[in-house]
Design a protein around this motif. Structure first.
Motif, short mmCIF file in Angstrom:
data_model
loop_
_atom_site.label_atom_id
_atom_site.label_comp_id
_atom_site.label_asym_id
_atom_site.label_seq_id
_atom_site.Cartn_x
_atom_site.Cartn_y
_atom_site.Cartn_z
N ARG A 21 12.33 33.87 53.48
CA ARG A 21 12.57 35.31 53.58
C ARG A 21 12.11 35.93 54.90
O ARG A 21 12.86 36.75 55.48
CB ARG A 21 11.90 36.00 52.38
N PRO A 22 10.94 35.60 55.46
CA PRO A 22 10.52 36.25 56.71
C PRO A 22 11.46 35.99 57.89
O PRO A 22 11.43 36.74 58.88
CB PRO A 22 9.13 35.64 56.97
N GLU A 23 12.27 34.95 57.81
CA GLU A 23 13.17 34.61 58.92
C GLU A 23 14.54 35.30 58.81
O GLU A 23 15.35 35.18 59.72
CB GLU A 23 13.38 33.09 58.98
N LEU A 24 14.79 35.98 57.70
CA LEU A 24 16.12 36.54 57.45
C LEU A 24 16.11 38.04 57.68
O LEU A 24 15.34 38.78 57.07
CB LEU A 24 16.55 36.23 56.01
N HIS A 25 16.99 38.49 58.56
CA HIS A 25 17.13 39.92 58.82
C HIS A 25 18.48 40.19 59.46
O HIS A 25 19.14 39.28 59.97
CB HIS A 25 16.00 40.44 59.72
N ALA A 26 18.89 41.43 59.42
CA ALA A 26 20.21 41.81 59.95
C ALA A 26 20.08 42.32 61.37
O ALA A 26 19.28 43.21 61.66
CB ALA A 26 20.84 42.88 59.06
N PRO A 64 19.80 34.83 61.68
CA PRO A 64 20.25 35.14 63.04
C PRO A 64 20.93 33.97 63.75
O PRO A 64 21.89 34.18 64.51
CB PRO A 64 18.95 35.54 63.75
N LEU A 65 20.47 32.74 63.51
CA LEU A 65 21.07 31.60 64.19
C LEU A 65 22.43 31.26 63.58
O LEU A 65 23.39 30.95 64.30
CB LEU A 65 20.14 30.39 64.12
N ALA A 66 22.53 31.34 62.26
CA ALA A 66 23.82 31.09 61.62
C ALA A 66 24.83 32.15 62.03
O ALA A 66 26.00 31.85 62.32
CB ALA A 66 23.65 31.09 60.10
N MET A 67 24.40 33.41 62.08
CA MET A 67 25.30 34.50 62.45
C MET A 67 25.73 34.39 63.90
O MET A 67 26.89 34.68 64.23
CB MET A 67 24.59 35.84 62.21
N ALA A 68 24.84 33.94 64.78
CA ALA A 68 25.21 33.77 66.19
C ALA A 68 26.30 32.71 66.33
O ALA A 68 27.25 32.88 67.10
CB ALA A 68 23.98 33.38 67.01
N GLY A 69 26.17 31.62 65.58
CA GLY A 69 27.19 30.57 65.63
C GLY A 69 28.54 31.07 65.18
O GLY A 69 29.58 30.76 65.79
N VAL A 70 28.55 31.88 64.12
CA VAL A 70 29.82 32.43 63.62
C VAL A 70 30.40 33.42 64.63
O VAL A 70 31.59 33.38 64.95
CB VAL A 70 29.60 33.10 62.26
N ALA A 71 29.56 34.31 65.12
CA ALA A 71 30.04 35.36 66.03
C ALA A 71 30.58 34.79 67.33
O ALA A 71 31.56 35.32 67.88
CB ALA A 71 28.91 36.35 66.32
N GLU A 72 29.97 33.73 67.82
CA GLU A 72 30.33 33.22 69.14
C GLU A 72 31.33 32.07 69.11
O GLU A 72 31.91 31.74 70.15
CB GLU A 72 29.05 32.79 69.88
N HIS A 73 31.54 31.45 67.94
CA HIS A 73 32.42 30.28 67.90
C HIS A 73 33.53 30.38 66.85
O HIS A 73 34.39 29.52 66.81
CB HIS A 73 31.60 29.01 67.62
#
Length: 286
Positions: A173-178, A41-50
């Motif tokens: 694994r527990p930290e990774l979700h879509a 979620p944190l990596a995806m937020a960085g990509v989506a917002e920047h």
């Protein structure tokens, strides 16, 4: 391409150069890595917002390929310059993710995740779709050779073997979700940037191959799976054989053809002109 061991960032005779020199498997592995990275979620937020990946996908691809090509085939000085450029960009990538957590692209743990998702995807693609078999020792060596890149980018620790990579993903694994941002990126990656029918057909094969590399849990999170027996059957009977055939064709097309004999002259010993090998940096830049 730097061939001097004293000047090269990575070993000229190493496994990393061998893996990264194959264009088709790197394309497939790159798509798979992007899919896997959406699940943090944190990596995806960085990509989506920047990132402007939807507005300028080829530009982003070019920059990423240049970085991989430079750190793989360049001198230590060239690679260090590329690393510092990425670190400067990372310092500007900060914000708050949709789940309320702050993120920073320079976070050492996030750098580790992006690195492991990338190199594990490249390696798995090379093993399945590349032109040569890789031993377990070579796979361990690949992770060990690539570790300095992540450490230079700010990671504090990275796995250096197949076993350590497996343990790392089990722990994370527990930290990774879509989330919503991941599904948006998934849909964009599914369609790609091709416009002509034949390009879309080839990309569809590459995308299917990339999905086949994902762990079952990642496919399930992204909504890209059927019941496991069905996935295994489709991958084994259709996706993998077709992707290997397309990869062989792309590999052939990416290799410049040797100059034809002039004035109708026959090649020496009557041999058919062969396609010359392409240098790995050229494929990385492509």
């Amino acid at each position: 391409m730097s061939m001097d061991p004293a000047e090269s960032y990575l070993r000229p005779d190493g496994v990393a150069r061998m893996v990264h020199s194959d264009l088709p498997s790197m394309l497939i592995g790159g798509i798979s890595a992007l899919l896997l990275q959406t699940l943090h979620p944190l990596a995806m937020a960085g990509v989506a917002e920047h990132s402007n990946y939807q507005a300028d996908p080829l530009g982003r691809l070019r920059r990423t390929a240049n970085f991989v090509g430079t750190t793989t085939f360049g001198t230590a000085a060239e690679a260090e310059k590329a690393v510092q450029q990425v670190r400067r960009v990372h310092r500007r990538v900060t914000g708050i993710a949709p789940d309320g957590r702050p993120y920073s692209a320079g976070d050492p743990d996030l750098v580790t995740f992006i690195h492991v998702a990338e190199v594990s995807s490249f390696l798995e693609s090379a093993r399945r779709f590349g032109p040569r078999d890789l031993t377990l020792a070579q796979c361990d060596q690949y992770y060990d050779e690539m570790a300095p890149v992540a450490l230079a980018l700010g990671a504090e620790w990275v796995p250096r073997s197949v076993a350590e990579v497996d343990q790392y993903f089990r722990r994370l694994r527990p930290e990774l979700h879509a989330g919503a941002q991941a599904f948006q990126a998934r849909d964009w990656l599914r369609h790609g940037v091709s416009r002509r029918r034949e390009q879309r057909a080839v990309y569809a094969v590459l995308h299917a191959a990339a999905v086949s590399l994902l762990p079952p849990w990642a496919r399930s999170e992204l909504g890209l799976s059927s019941p496991l027996p069905v996935d295994l059957l489709v991958d084994t009977v259709a996706v993998i054989p077709t992707s290997r055939a397309v990869s062989a064709g792309l590999r052939w097309l990416a290799t410049p053809q040797a100059a034809a004999p002039q004035d109708g002259a026959t090649p020496q010993n009557g041999a058919t002109p062969q396609r010359a090998m392409v240098s790995p940096p050229s494929m990385a830049r492509t």
